[in-house]
Design a protein around this motif. Sequence first.
Motif, PDB file in Angstrom:
ATOM      1  N   LEU A 157       0.840  -1.183   0.000  1.00 37.68           N
ATOM      2  CA  LEU A 157       0.000   0.000   0.000  1.00 37.68           C
ATOM      3  C   LEU A 157       0.883   1.243   0.000  1.00 37.68           C
ATOM      4  CD1 LEU A 157      -1.728  -2.316   1.769  1.00 37.68           C
ATOM      5  CD2 LEU A 157      -3.376  -0.452   1.661  1.00 37.68           C
ATOM      6  N   VAL A 158       0.319   2.342  -0.453  1.00 38.84           N
ATOM      7  CA  VAL A 158       1.096   3.565  -0.617  1.00 38.84           C
ATOM      8  C   VAL A 158       0.473   4.684   0.203  1.00 38.84           C
ATOM      9  CG1 VAL A 158       1.881   5.318  -2.265  1.00 38.84           C
ATOM     10  CG2 VAL A 158       1.848   2.902  -2.923  1.00 38.84           C
ATOM     11  N   ALA A 159       1.315   5.381   0.952  1.00 39.38           N
ATOM     12  CA  ALA A 159       0.898   6.614   1.614  1.00 39.38           C
ATOM     13  C   ALA A 159       0.995   7.722   0.576  1.00 39.38           C
ATOM     14  CB  ALA A 159       1.790   6.904   2.811  1.00 39.38           C
ATOM     15  N   ASP A 160      -0.154   8.169   0.067  1.00 42.06           N
ATOM     16  CA  ASP A 160      -0.171   9.125  -1.040  1.00 42.06           C
ATOM     17  C   ASP A 160      -0.359  10.557  -0.586  1.00 42.06           C
ATOM     18  OD1 ASP A 160      -2.732   8.541  -0.193  1.00 42.06           O
ATOM     19  OD2 ASP A 160      -3.639   8.782  -2.167  1.00 42.06           O
ATOM     20  N   HIS A 161      -0.454  10.807   0.708  1.00 43.01           N
ATOM     21  CA  HIS A 161      -0.502  12.146   1.299  1.00 43.01           C
ATOM     22  C   HIS A 161      -1.440  13.070   0.513  1.00 43.01           C
ATOM     23  CE1 HIS A 161       2.678  11.331   4.261  1.00 43.01           C
ATOM     24  NE2 HIS A 161       3.101  10.492   3.344  1.00 43.01           N
ATOM     25  N   PRO A 162      -2.745  12.788   0.565  1.00 40.94           N
ATOM     26  CA  PRO A 162      -3.708  13.592  -0.201  1.00 40.94           C
ATOM     27  C   PRO A 162      -3.869  14.998   0.380  1.00 40.94           C
ATOM     28  CG  PRO A 162      -4.854  12.060   1.238  1.00 40.94           C
ATOM     29  CD  PRO A 162      -3.400  11.716   1.335  1.00 40.94           C
ATOM     30  N   TYR A 163      -4.333  15.889  -0.463  1.00 44.84           N
ATOM     31  CA  TYR A 163      -4.582  17.286  -0.101  1.00 44.84           C
ATOM     32  C   TYR A 163      -6.090  17.495  -0.196  1.00 44.84           C
ATOM     33  CZ  TYR A 163      -3.584  22.397  -0.189  1.00 44.84           C
ATOM     34  OH  TYR A 163      -3.485  23.749   0.073  1.00 44.84           O
ATOM     35  N   VAL A 164      -6.740  17.472   0.949  1.00 47.18           N
ATOM     36  CA  VAL A 164      -8.204  17.461   0.997  1.00 47.18           C
ATOM     37  C   VAL A 164      -8.712  18.829   1.441  1.00 47.18           C
ATOM     38  CG1 VAL A 164     -10.228  16.354   2.012  1.00 47.18           C
ATOM     39  CG2 VAL A 164      -8.144  15.014   1.619  1.00 47.18           C
ATOM     40  N   VAL A 165      -9.443  19.492   0.568  1.00 46.47           N
ATOM     41  CA  VAL A 165     -10.150  20.724   0.938  1.00 46.47           C
ATOM     42  C   VAL A 165     -11.602  20.325   1.202  1.00 46.47           C
ATOM     43  CG1 VAL A 165     -10.783  23.062   0.260  1.00 46.47           C
ATOM     44  CG2 VAL A 165      -8.601  22.084  -0.515  1.00 46.47           C
ATOM     45  N   PRO A 166     -12.015  20.233   2.467  1.00 48.89           N
ATOM     46  CA  PRO A 166     -13.340  19.685   2.773  1.00 48.89           C
ATOM     47  C   PRO A 166     -14.479  20.531   2.200  1.00 48.89           C
ATOM     48  CG  PRO A 166     -11.956  19.822   4.757  1.00 48.89           C
ATOM     49  CD  PRO A 166     -11.275  20.608   3.684  1.00 48.89           C
ATOM     50  N   ASN A 167     -15.518  19.848   1.766  1.00 50.14           N
ATOM     51  CA  ASN A 167     -16.754  20.532   1.371  1.00 50.14           C
ATOM     52  C   ASN A 167     -17.556  20.808   2.637  1.00 50.14           C
ATOM     53  OD1 ASN A 167     -16.203  20.372  -1.449  1.00 50.14           O
ATOM     54  ND2 ASN A 167     -16.830  18.228  -1.421  1.00 50.14           N
ATOM     55  N   ALA A 168     -17.015  21.704   3.457  1.00 51.96           N
ATOM     56  CA  ALA A 168     -17.579  21.986   4.772  1.00 51.96           C
ATOM     57  C   ALA A 168     -17.932  23.466   4.866  1.00 51.96           C
ATOM     58  CB  ALA A 168     -16.569  21.620   5.859  1.00 51.96           C
ATOM     59  N   PRO A 169     -18.907  23.810   5.709  1.00 61.54           N
ATOM     60  CA  PRO A 169     -19.374  25.204   5.764  1.00 61.54           C
ATOM     61  C   PRO A 169     -18.313  26.196   6.229  1.00 61.54           C
ATOM     62  CG  PRO A 169     -20.382  23.863   7.504  1.00 61.54           C
ATOM     63  CD  PRO A 169     -19.711  22.922   6.571  1.00 61.54           C
ATOM     64  N   TRP A 170     -17.302  25.735   6.972  1.00 67.39           N
ATOM     65  CA  TRP A 170     -16.296  26.681   7.456  1.00 67.39           C
ATOM     66  C   TRP A 170     -15.242  27.031   6.392  1.00 67.39           C
ATOM     67  CZ3 TRP A 170     -16.569  21.663   9.669  1.00 67.39           C
ATOM     68  CH2 TRP A 170     -15.548  20.790   9.290  1.00 67.39           C
ATOM     69  N   VAL A 171     -15.225  26.301   5.270  1.00 65.92           N
ATOM     70  CA  VAL A 171     -14.264  26.591   4.198  1.00 65.92           C
ATOM     71  C   VAL A 171     -14.900  27.587   3.242  1.00 65.92           C
ATOM     72  CG1 VAL A 171     -12.757  25.643   2.422  1.00 65.92           C
ATOM     73  CG2 VAL A 171     -13.322  24.262   4.429  1.00 65.92           C
ATOM     74  N   THR A 172     -14.564  28.861   3.398  1.00 68.59           N
ATOM     75  CA  THR A 172     -15.134  29.918   2.565  1.00 68.59           C
ATOM     76  C   THR A 172     -14.485  29.901   1.174  1.00 68.59           C
ATOM     77  OG1 THR A 172     -13.476  31.530   3.274  1.00 68.59           O
ATOM     78  CG2 THR A 172     -15.481  31.330   4.617  1.00 68.59           C
ATOM     79  N   ASP A 173     -15.103  30.652   0.255  1.00 73.96           N
ATOM     80  CA  ASP A 173     -14.527  30.753  -1.089  1.00 73.96           C
ATOM     81  C   ASP A 173     -13.123  31.351  -1.037  1.00 73.96           C
ATOM     82  OD1 ASP A 173     -16.804  29.678  -2.180  1.00 73.96           O
ATOM     83  OD2 ASP A 173     -17.674  31.611  -2.769  1.00 73.96           O
ATOM     84  N   GLU A 174     -12.922  32.317  -0.159  1.00 75.87           N
ATOM     85  CA  GLU A 174     -11.605  32.942  -0.051  1.00 75.87           C
ATOM     86  C   GLU A 174     -10.568  31.944   0.483  1.00 75.87           C
ATOM     87  OE1 GLU A 174      -8.760  35.978  -0.381  1.00 75.87           O
ATOM     88  OE2 GLU A 174     -10.751  35.675  -1.245  1.00 75.87           O
ATOM     89  N   LYS A 175     -10.959  31.138   1.470  1.00 73.57           N
ATOM     90  CA  LYS A 175     -10.038  30.119   1.979  1.00 73.57           C
ATOM     91  C   LYS A 175      -9.744  29.070   0.915  1.00 73.57           C
ATOM     92  CE  LYS A 175     -10.873  30.443   6.951  1.00 73.57           C
ATOM     93  NZ  LYS A 175     -11.224  29.696   8.187  1.00 73.57           N
ATOM     94  N   ARG A 176     -10.743  28.726   0.153  1.00 72.89           N
ATOM     95  CA  ARG A 176     -10.534  27.749  -0.923  1.00 72.89           C
ATOM     96  C   ARG A 176      -9.560  28.307  -1.963  1.00 72.89           C
ATOM     97  NH1 ARG A 176     -13.422  23.287  -1.790  1.00 72.89           N
ATOM     98  NH2 ARG A 176     -14.935  23.990  -0.222  1.00 72.89           N
ATOM     99  N   ARG A 177      -9.655  29.603  -2.229  1.00 75.55           N
ATOM    100  CA  ARG A 177      -8.745  30.231  -3.182  1.00 75.55           C
ATOM    101  C   ARG A 177      -7.298  30.150  -2.690  1.00 75.55           C
ATOM    102  NH1 ARG A 177      -6.485  35.267  -4.090  1.00 75.55           N
ATOM    103  NH2 ARG A 177      -7.212  35.947  -2.042  1.00 75.55           N
ATOM    104  N   VAL A 178      -7.090  30.442  -1.406  1.00 79.40           N
ATOM    105  CA  VAL A 178      -5.740  30.367  -0.835  1.00 79.40           C
ATOM    106  C   VAL A 178      -5.252  28.922  -0.821  1.00 79.40           C
ATOM    107  CG1 VAL A 178      -4.347  30.796   1.222  1.00 79.40           C
ATOM    108  CG2 VAL A 178      -6.099  32.451   0.545  1.00 79.40           C
ATOM    109  N   ALA A 179      -6.134  27.993  -0.447  1.00 84.01           N
ATOM    110  CA  ALA A 179      -5.755  26.577  -0.410  1.00 84.01           C
ATOM    111  C   ALA A 179      -5.349  26.079  -1.793  1.00 84.01           C
ATOM    112  CB  ALA A 179      -6.914  25.740   0.138  1.00 84.01           C
TER     113      ALA A 179
END
Length: 388
Positions: A297-319
């Motif tokens: 198995l491989v540790a692929d270290h994903p980059y997850v931006v949650p579809n959660a209410p606290w993640v604003t559009d501006e935070k998503r842009r920075v992420a």
Amino acid sequence: MERLRAREPALLLTVLFAVAVVVSLVACCRQCTTVTLISSNEKSDLLREIAGSWNRTAGLDVRCGRVEVVRVESGRAEGALARGWDVPNVKPPDVWSPAASSWTLLLKQHLADRGSADIVPPVPPSIFQSPLVIGMPEEMARTIGWPARQVSWSEVLALAVDPTGWSRYSRPDLGPFKFGKTDPKVSTSGLHVLVGTYFASRNRLPIEADVEDPVVRDYVAAVERSAVYGNTVAELLRRLRDADDRGQPLSFVSAIALEEKQVWDYNRGVVVGDGDERQGPEPRMKLVAIYPSDGTLVADHPYVVPNAPWVTDEKRRVADAFLRHLQSEPIQRLFERQALRDHLGHAGELIRSSPWLSAAGASRALRLPTPRTLERIQRSWEDLRKRA
């Protein structure tokens, strides 16, 4: 003179207006959008350094953004997200980067079990990769045939379930086979080696029915009886290094389930991963990375931006901007210089040239079970583990 005095109020107003504009622009630029990135143990320091440099130089339109990296174990973060996030004094993640996508599958299942909305994107991108290997002291690795031939999961685990231990290879002096493992509820290597054990029991991808199969359960329990448990891989490696310092490198464990990069770190005298870093001279006996011939198995270290209410559009842009930075050529080469594979799984020169690692050894990656099967495998450990 009189004309100059008459113009002074207008000049003063112009200067005051200019000052006000500059002050407002500075204030605007100081209102940075801060993204909280929750990182798994082993890479948090590296990501913190990268983020610190990026925070000082990143230009995002006329506004500014910054990334704050916080260390939380993969399993602990997954459980907290399943409960809506309940880590004291830590903000919920705008980006979550566990060590492997296995944790995102578990989160999907745990959210479904609670009747909660799925917050995991369909295919989170990877920032780098590091396969699961079986780290074995060199003398023991040579005893089972390294480097002349490849060794399978079944062959390694046959040593673990054999009560005669290393006598199987005419080395009774090495004693019983002791397998260093971590808690699969919080540790990626612990979770992945447990999946690997289920795989070896049937020599195929485990399915949900395997978890209740008495033959499979007996096999997994027998492997667990050989275990030397540690809270983290770093803890196990420090204990191995202590044994090496005493001149007894074969006395602590026969093997440790860990990531490829951790073998490289250990062999250069470095143990990192849980906030208690240690650096010293190289160990007397090196660790060898065993890549199971039937796949790993491989540790692929994903980059997850949650579809959660606290993640604003501006935070998503920075992420999104920080992800582009992490996947850029200079940062990918930086990862390769740390014995990590790039986000597509390609090995760099450091891995290719190491006598203890193998660029081709991880060419066959095992698929993960379904989320439900993975959840049941993880839960089964409490019943099948060795008791103190």
